[in-house]
Every structure is written in C-alpha cells, then in structure tokens.
Design a protein around this motif. Structure first.
Motif, PDB file in Angstrom:
ATOM      1  N   ASN A   2       7.739  38.682  30.979  1.00 48.17           N
ATOM      2  CA  ASN A   2       8.321  37.757  29.989  1.00 48.17           C
ATOM      3  C   ASN A   2       8.295  36.297  30.444  1.00 48.17           C
ATOM      4  O   ASN A   2       8.502  35.404  29.629  1.00 48.17           O
ATOM      5  CB  ASN A   2       9.786  38.126  29.687  1.00 48.17           C
ATOM      6  N   CYS A   3       8.093  36.060  31.745  1.00 45.18           N
ATOM      7  CA  CYS A   3       8.168  34.696  32.275  1.00 45.18           C
ATOM      8  C   CYS A   3       6.781  34.082  32.480  1.00 45.18           C
ATOM      9  O   CYS A   3       6.639  33.077  33.177  1.00 45.18           O
ATOM     10  CB  CYS A   3       8.900  34.729  33.617  1.00 45.18           C
ATOM     11  N   CYS A  49       8.789  33.918  37.618  1.00 43.17           N
ATOM     12  CA  CYS A  49       9.760  34.441  38.586  1.00 43.17           C
ATOM     13  C   CYS A  49       9.147  34.653  39.964  1.00 43.17           C
ATOM     14  O   CYS A  49       9.879  34.888  40.932  1.00 43.17           O
ATOM     15  CB  CYS A  49      10.387  35.743  38.074  1.00 43.17           C
ATOM     16  N   ALA A  58      13.146  38.035  31.916  1.00 38.56           N
ATOM     17  CA  ALA A  58      14.065  39.176  31.840  1.00 38.56           C
ATOM     18  C   ALA A  58      14.387  39.683  33.250  1.00 38.56           C
ATOM     19  O   ALA A  58      15.482  39.476  33.739  1.00 38.56           O
ATOM     20  CB  ALA A  58      13.511  40.282  30.965  1.00 38.56           C
ATOM     21  N   GLY A  82       9.090  40.352  38.691  1.00 43.21           N
ATOM     22  CA  GLY A  82       7.642  40.511  38.522  1.00 43.21           C
ATOM     23  C   GLY A  82       7.209  41.727  37.728  1.00 43.21           C
ATOM     24  O   GLY A  82       6.033  42.079  37.736  1.00 43.21           O
TER      25      GLY A  82
HETATM   26  S1  FES Z   1       8.073  39.387  35.349  1.00 45.61           S
HETATM   27 FE1  FES Z   1      10.055  39.787  34.512  1.00 45.61          FE
HETATM   28  S2  FES Z   1      10.979  37.840  34.585  1.00 45.61           S
HETATM   29 FE2  FES Z   1       9.136  37.519  35.617  1.00 45.61          FE
END
Ligand code: FES
Ligand SMILES: Cc1cc2nc3c(=O)[nH]c(=O)nc-3n(C[C@H](O)[C@H](O)[C@H](O)COP(=O)(O)OP(=O)(O)OC[C@H]3O[C@@H](n4cnc5c(N)ncnc54)[C@H](O)[C@@H]3O)c2cc1C
Length: 337
Positions: free
Chosen positions: A44-45, A77, A36, A40
């Motif tokens: 979500n990643c 990310c 999203a 960081g």
């Molecule tokens: S922490 Fe939000 S996309 Fe990586």
C-alpha cells in the motif's frame, strides 16, 4: 538528514534521517502517506522514485516485485534514501497521523501468559507517547533485522505504558526471540503509533469486533476504549473471538472487567477445529466470519466493524462484508502478515 520532495498537485517536502524510511519520515512530518503493514508485505505504500537513490531495508519484501524495480517503484516503509529524492505518490488525508509516531526506548516490565501461546508484554516508555485504540507499533528485537508490527491492547491517558498481546509462532524468528530471549528489565526500541484501524468515537452505530488468534490485542484495546467512551455509552459492543481449539480461546476474562460487560458488552467464542480435548465445548463451532454471520445475520450491515487476525481470516471477513454490501467506511481492519 536528506530532503524528500513529493511532486504533484500537493507538492511537499520533508526531511528523512539516515535510519528512517520515507514512509515513517513522512508520517512524522504529518503527511498522509498511504500504508498499512509497515513491514513490506501489503504494497500500500508503493511510490515512484523520480530522482535520487534509495535502498530497501528489507531486500526480500514480499510486496516488492521485479516489475516495481523496472518502473522505479519502491515501498515507502522499506525505502531508505541515500541522498535528496523526488518522488511521486498520491496523498490521502485519512492517513495523516492523529498522533505523531516517534521512536523511543522501552523497558519490559511484565510478561503475563494469557493462553498456551499468547502472552501479554507490558512495556514502559522512556519518552511517553499516546496512541489510539486499535493502533500498532514496530518493536525492534535484538539481532533481528527490521521491526515487527504488534498492536497495543491497553488504553492510555499519558502514554507511559504500552501493552501488547502477542501470539508465539512455532519456529518464528521474532516471537521466539521475544518469548525466550527478552527478559523483564531489558530495553527495546519501539516506534509508533501507526495504523488507521482505530476506534471511531463519532460513529452512531453499534460495534462489532472480530478477532482471530493473534488479532486479540487491537480488538481488546478498542473494546476497552469503547466501554468507557462517553460518546459511545448507548452502543452495544459484540466481540467474537475465534481459535482452532478450546485451549486457544481467551478474552472473556479481560472483557469481564469492563463496565457494562454482560449488559451492553457481549463476548462470543468460536473454535474451528474441535478435537478430542474439546468434548465439553459449549461455544460456537466454525470460523469467526461464519459465526458472526450466524449470530448477527444481515444486521452486520448496521454495525461499525473492526477486525484483526491472520490473512486467511481477514480475507474471509472482507469477503463476507463485501457480499453483505457493508459500506467500506464502516470497516476498519489490520491484516497481520
Ligand atoms: S508494504 Fe505494507 S506498508 Fe509498506
Ligand atoms: C499491523 C500488524 C499488527 C500486528 N499485530 C499483532 C499483534 O497484536 N499480535 C501478534 O501476535 N501479532 C501481530 N502481528 C503479526 C506480527 O507482526 C508478526 O508477523 C508475527 O509475530 C510473526 O512472528 P514470527 O515469529 O513468525 O516472525 P518472523 O519469523 O520474524 O517473520 C514473520 C513475519 O515477519 C516478516 N519479516 C521478515 N523479515 C522482516 C524484516 N526484515 N522486516 C520486517 N518484517 C519482516 C515476515 O514477512 C513475516 O510476515 C501484526 C502484524 C501486522 C502487520
């Protein structure tokens, strides 16, 4: 370049450059890696590292915990691979980029003040790239580690210009640099487009855009695109913008230039903390989500809903939509961290 192999039933490999992160390299390779914010903060990643070594670009990423470290989990990310890696994560088709994100140098062409603390920045791209209305980019700022996410406000056929409406944060490191140190003619690196909260032109529903303060930009882009989209010509578009006081309110003049403004495009304004300077205020008083509920009632459920703004606003809107049992596939948003 190192090789990243994703294990699991959709086994896939892609290359990642030394300056890139695993998430962004996967998106550049056309892989649906869930994410999203790209900075960081949302988590979500998150993926599991099975083999190889990675380093986090942002050591203090809020979404990365002690327990993640113990379980060999990293944020896509932020993770920069030091050698070939095997990772585990579940792909999600809905994150497969419709336009491949790319890095390019950009030149700042214009700075246009919108309110006392929101300014539109117009950048010209060295290598044009398109984006979908509602998407965002990472802007690299001089001497500041990590790109910051900003949503585009324009719509573009050829991708040569990207416009951003950005709110200055008092004492904010990134916005102080952007507002005070970056001048017309300066070049910055922009990486994008990113994000999945883009305009759905195939939706049969009327549109509701909710924006709080810094959330103006993507909602303006979505409204601009919906106004001229042939597929959406029969749809009503309501735009609710909220700020603390009347001096924070903007958007009406921008939308008034669109075809259909006042007929099928309507602007509603709300302030949450009226003070002595707001004695002449004629608009709504309250938070964006409460005002939307007041204006549209249960019919919110029948809308395609887009929203953007600071985390407290995004959370309040999500709660409202959950309570109204709005189907998740009708809801598209970016939470700003
Ligand atoms: S922490 Fe939000 S996309 Fe990586
Ligand atoms: C998807 C998305 C879209 C956004 N769109 C807009 C928009 O259109 N307009 C707008 O005004 N704002 C937008 N924002 C918010 C914007 O990205 C910044 O958070 C905001 O401008 C804060 O500026 P600041 O001066 O306080 O920055 P800073 O003081 O630099 O820090 C504030 C934010 O940057 C993050 N940060 C700190 N260090 C790093 C690092 N190394 N790498 C990455 N991030 C770091 C922090 O977690 C914090 O959230 C968006 C945010 C997101 C996630």
């Amino acid at each position: 370049m190192v090789q990243i192999t994703v294990e699991g039933k959709d086994r896939q490999s892609f290359e990642c450059g030394s300056e890139d992160t695993i998430l962004r390299a996967a998106l550049r390779a056309g892989i649906g890696f869930p994410y999203a914010c790209n900075v960081g903060s949302c988590g979500n990643c998150r993926f599991q590292l099975l083999d190889g070594e990675v380093e986090h670009a942002r050591q203090d990423a809020p979404a990365w915990t002690e327990s993640d470290l113990k379980r060999n989990r990293y944020l896509g990310c932020q993770a920069q691979p030091k050698n070939d890696c095997r990772i585990k994560l579940r792909f999600d088709e809905s994150f497969t980029p419709k336009i491949t994100p790319a890095k390019t140098q950009t030149t700042l062409k214009e700075k246009n003040a919108i309110t006392h603390d929101i300014t539109e920045f117009v950048f010209e791209l060295e290598h044009p790239n398109r984006f979908l209305p509602g998407q965002y980019a990472l802007i690299g700022l001089p001497d500041i580690q990590g790109g910051r996410a900003y949503s585009m406000s324009n719509i573009t056929e050829d991708g040569s210009e990207w416009h951003f409406q950005i709110k200055r944060v008092p004492q904010g490191i990134a916005t102080t640099c952007l507002f005070d140190r970056v001048d017309i003619g300066d070049t910055l690196e922009v990486d994008g487009p990113f994000g999945v909260a883009y305009l759905r032109e195939d939706s049969p529903r009327d549109i509701l855009c909710l924006a709080g303060g810094s959330g103006l930009s993507p909602m303006v882009s979505i409204t601009r695109a919906a106004a001229v989209s042939e597929k959406l010509q029969g749809r009503q578009i309501d735009f609710v913008f909220g700020g603390r006081a009347s001096r924070d309110i903007c958007g009406q003049e921008i939308l008034a230039e669109l075809p259909g403004f006042g007929e099928r495009i309507h602007f509603h304004e709300a302030i949450s903390n009226p003070g002595p300077d707001d004695a002449d205020w004629q608009g709504y008083v309250g938070f964006v989500h409460d005002v939307a509920r007041e204006i549209f009632g249960d019919s919110i459920r029948d809308r395609e809903i887009y929203f953007a703004g600071p985390p407290p606003m995004a959370q309040a809107v999500q709660k409202l939509l959950f309570n109204l049992q709005v189907p998740p596939e009708q809801i598209h948003f970016d939470e700003f961290y």
